[in-house]
Design a protein around this motif. Structure first.
Motif, short mmCIF file in Angstrom:
data_model
loop_
_atom_site.label_atom_id
_atom_site.label_comp_id
_atom_site.label_asym_id
_atom_site.label_seq_id
_atom_site.Cartn_x
_atom_site.Cartn_y
_atom_site.Cartn_z
N ASP A 197 1.20 -1.09 -0.24
CA ASP A 197 -0.18 -0.17 0.25
C ASP A 197 1.09 1.51 -0.38
O ASP A 197 1.41 1.52 0.73
CB ASP A 197 -0.74 -0.23 0.70
CG ASP A 197 -1.98 1.49 1.38
OD1 ASP A 197 -1.78 2.46 0.17
OD2 ASP A 197 -2.77 0.99 2.45
N ARG A 198 0.97 1.90 -1.48
CA ARG A 198 1.81 2.97 -1.11
C ARG A 198 1.82 4.41 -1.05
O ARG A 198 2.52 5.32 -0.61
CB ARG A 198 2.53 2.98 -2.85
CG ARG A 198 3.31 1.73 -3.45
CD ARG A 198 3.09 1.70 -4.87
NE ARG A 198 3.32 2.88 -5.81
CZ ARG A 198 3.24 2.84 -6.86
NH1 ARG A 198 2.41 2.17 -7.67
NH2 ARG A 198 3.80 4.08 -7.19
N GLU A 199 0.57 4.34 -0.47
CA GLU A 199 -0.54 5.59 -0.20
C GLU A 199 -0.21 5.80 0.83
O GLU A 199 0.28 7.15 1.63
CB GLU A 199 -1.90 5.41 -0.51
CG GLU A 199 -1.87 5.85 -2.30
CD GLU A 199 -0.74 6.96 -3.12
OE1 GLU A 199 -1.29 8.35 -2.03
OE2 GLU A 199 -0.43 7.04 -3.39
N SER A 200 -0.78 4.73 1.87
CA SER A 200 -0.38 4.77 3.72
C SER A 200 -0.30 3.49 4.17
O SER A 200 -0.51 3.29 5.25
CB SER A 200 -2.00 5.15 3.97
OG SER A 200 -3.10 3.54 3.56
N GLY A 201 0.35 2.70 3.49
CA GLY A 201 0.87 1.39 4.28
C GLY A 201 2.08 1.34 4.90
O GLY A 201 3.02 -0.01 5.64
N LYS A 257 4.35 2.51 8.38
CA LYS A 257 4.15 3.40 8.96
C LYS A 257 5.48 3.41 9.98
O LYS A 257 6.43 2.58 9.85
CB LYS A 257 3.01 2.00 9.80
CG LYS A 257 3.26 3.37 11.83
CD LYS A 257 2.61 2.66 12.94
CE LYS A 257 2.11 2.63 14.29
NZ LYS A 257 1.39 2.18 14.86
N THR A 263 -0.09 -7.08 7.91
CA THR A 263 1.27 -6.55 7.55
C THR A 263 2.39 -6.49 8.33
O THR A 263 2.41 -8.36 8.63
CB THR A 263 0.44 -4.88 8.82
OG1 THR A 263 -0.14 -4.63 9.01
CG2 THR A 263 1.65 -4.37 9.87
N ALA A 287 7.90 5.20 -0.46
CA ALA A 287 6.86 5.70 0.37
C ALA A 287 7.63 5.57 2.05
O ALA A 287 6.34 6.04 3.01
CB ALA A 287 6.06 4.18 0.69
#
Length: 554
Positions: free
Chosen positions: A159-163, A165, A181, A199
């Motif tokens: 998930d390149r947008e919000s994956g 952390k 995850t 990212a």
């Protein structure tokens, strides 16, 4: 409530809880998470397992090995004596495979030529072999995985947008589009595209830097520099629909943009293609088919090349069993010039569009060669004897799994390799491996000259006089940007320097070195940037990496 109703209620709640628990995305943990399934990824994983660390390879690919197992079997080599460690082990396994008589099922070993990229393809002294079939490479990687008990989770897309952390300058976890995850102390981005790196907020570059940025000669726009034969040279070929008439429109696949000032930087990326595995071995040929929506007008420029008297079509290096690793040849060929500029940073959906366009173009080109009347009959007859190899890429229509991403994002890390290091002008004092291949850039654009003819630009080949050392900082992001990430493929270098570094043997070398650094950081409970180079160097040398080399004098 009746007993029967109560029992049903309890069973219903239990079953619902079971479904809920099983629908909850899983979380995986390891010492190191490697994102990507390239040859660099496998080398890192092997090294980490040998150092006793837990590792997971999480990758979008279903087939591992990157280009090494997706058509690039005619190895871009350079000086074979600087290839050590796990990279050399791979080529030793290739050698061992082809020692068996059973490996030669389409031709006798004695009929196979013994020269590849200027060196012996089968090296009995070093027990290495530098040419191979795609399925052989993939099997070797899979055997490495099995022998080292490496767990690989495939078809996993970041998930390149919000994956990603982040906390206090470190990646805590990465999450895929399917919700799974992955948590680790250290992460390695082994993708050609540098998706995890980007990212995570690490700085990078796409395209060519101006020569002035790193005081180079060969990085930026290079008009009228013809180092290979992949250009129109002095052939006066019109780019217009009606030759010589600018009002008639422009032929397909020619840019109308200004090519830029000599030496200037731009957003453009060198051309991609597919490294096809083809054969003319009777019984193993899948004929080149006419693709859907085939449009012969897309190849009008190639007709004009033929009219000019040049017939460069089906180039490629010989690999075992009457096969060829087919690459670009000439000014209009499988390199889809100018159609990949968006690819490095595009969404997955847009990338698929770009890949589909490249496949349609490439398949159309193959069909054109065999059927268009502008191709002399003797060439059409010859090419029709060839096709895709039936025993390769069987679950993908015999088409390679991986497009040749010659260059995408390049990290701007702790150290940027430039032509000055490649050519020996600047010393590298923290070597983690060596390269030796030509600084090789394929064409970047096809444009219209000021006098009204078509020309290609960007195809270069500049030889290094000696093998060169690759700096530790090429795989390390700047510490202030990320403290627990290593980048083993989209490494820190200028465009033209990457033209040499980007070879598959070198990616495996860098993958092993990245794994070693990660392993040492785990053992010492330190950040990657705090491991002393002296400590790293000792382990790299112990494990067979070649960190320095001088050509013997006559």
């Amino acid at each position: 409530m009746k007993k029967s109703s109560l029992l049903f209620f309890v069973l219903f709640v239990s079953f619902s809880s079971f479904l809920s628990a099983n629908n909850t995305p899983k979380t995986y943990k390891a010492d190191v998470i490697i994102y990507g399934g390239t040859s660099a990824a496998i080398a890192s994983a092997i090294q980490l397992k040998r150092m006793g660390k837990s590792v997971l390879v999480v990758c979008p690919e279903k087939h591992i090995g990157g280009l090494s197992s997706s058509g690039l079997g005619f190895t871009d080599l350079g000086n074979k004596r600087v290839i050590g460690g796990i990279s050399k082990e791979f080529y030793e396994e290739v050698y061992a495979h082809y020692q068996s008589k059973e490996a030669w099922n389409w031709q006798p070993k004695t009929d196979y030529g013994n020269i590849a990229q200027g060196t012996t393809a089968i090296d009995d002294d070093l027990k290495t072999m530098w040419t191979f079939e795609p399925h052989v490479a993939e099997n070797i990687f899979e055997n490495f995985v099995k022998e080292n008990q490496i767990e690989i989770l495939r078809d996993k897309w970041l998930d390149r947008e919000s994956g990603v952390k982040m906390e206090k300058g470190k990646i805590i976890s990465i999450t895929m589009l399917d919700g799974t995850t992955y948590k680790a102390k250290i992460f390695i981005d082994a993708t050609y595209e540098g998706d995890l790196m980007a990212a995570a907020g690490v700085k990078y570059h796409v395209g060519r830097e101006a020569n002035s940025v790193y005081k180079e000669q060969w990085n930026g726009v290079q008009k009228e520099e013809f180092h290979h034969s992949h250009n129109f040279g002095d052939r006066k070929i019109s780019p217009y629909v009606i030759p010589g008439d600018p009002t008639s429109g422009i032929l397909p696949r020619i840019s109308t943009e200004d090519p830029g000032e000599q030496g200037s930087g731009d957003h453009r990326v060198q051309a991609y293609n597919y490294r096809l595995c083809t054969t003319n071995a009777e019984g193993n040929v899948v004929p080149f088919e006419k693709p859907e929506n085939y449009d012969p007008a897309q190849y009008e420029l190639l007709r004009r090349v033929f009219e000019s008297g040049r017939y460069s079509m089906f180039g490629g290096g010989k690999i075992p069993n009457m096969k060829r690793d087919v690459n670009n040849v000439g000014p209009f060929s499988s390199d889809n010039i100018g159609m990949n500029y968006e690819y490095p940073e595009a969404s997955y959906e847009k990338r698929k569009e770009i890949l589909d366009e490249h496949i349609a173009y490439h398949k159309g080109l193959l069909y054109f060669w065999g059927h268009d009347e502008s191709v002399p009959e003797r060439f059409r007859t010859s090419i029709k004897k060839w096709g895709l190899a039936k025993d390769e890429f069987a679950d993908n229509g015999h088409w390679p799994y991986q497009i040749y991403v010659r260059e995408a994002r390049r990290m701007i890390g702790e150290f940027v390799m430039t032509e000055n290091e490649i050519l020996g002008r600047n010393k590298v004092n923290q070597s983690i491996g060596m390269g030796s291949y030509t600084m090789d850039s394929h064409n970047v654009q096809r444009y219209i000259t000021k006098v009204g003819y078509v020309q290609n630009e960007g195809d270069l080949g500049i030889d290094a006089e000696e093998p060169y050392q690759i700096h530790l900082g090429t795989i390390l992001p700047k510490e202030k940007e990320c403290k627990n990430l290593l980048v083993s493929a989209a490494v820190s270098s200028s465009h033209i320097a990457f033209g040499s570094i980007r070879m598959e043997p070198v990616f495996m070398i860098l993958g092993q070195s990245a794994g070693t650094l990660a392993g040492l950081a785990l053992e010492d409970n330190k950040n990657l940037h705090d491991i002393s180079y002296g400590t790293l160097r000792k382990v790299l040398q112990k494990d067979g990496q070649v960190l320095e080399f001088s050509t013997p004098k006559d």
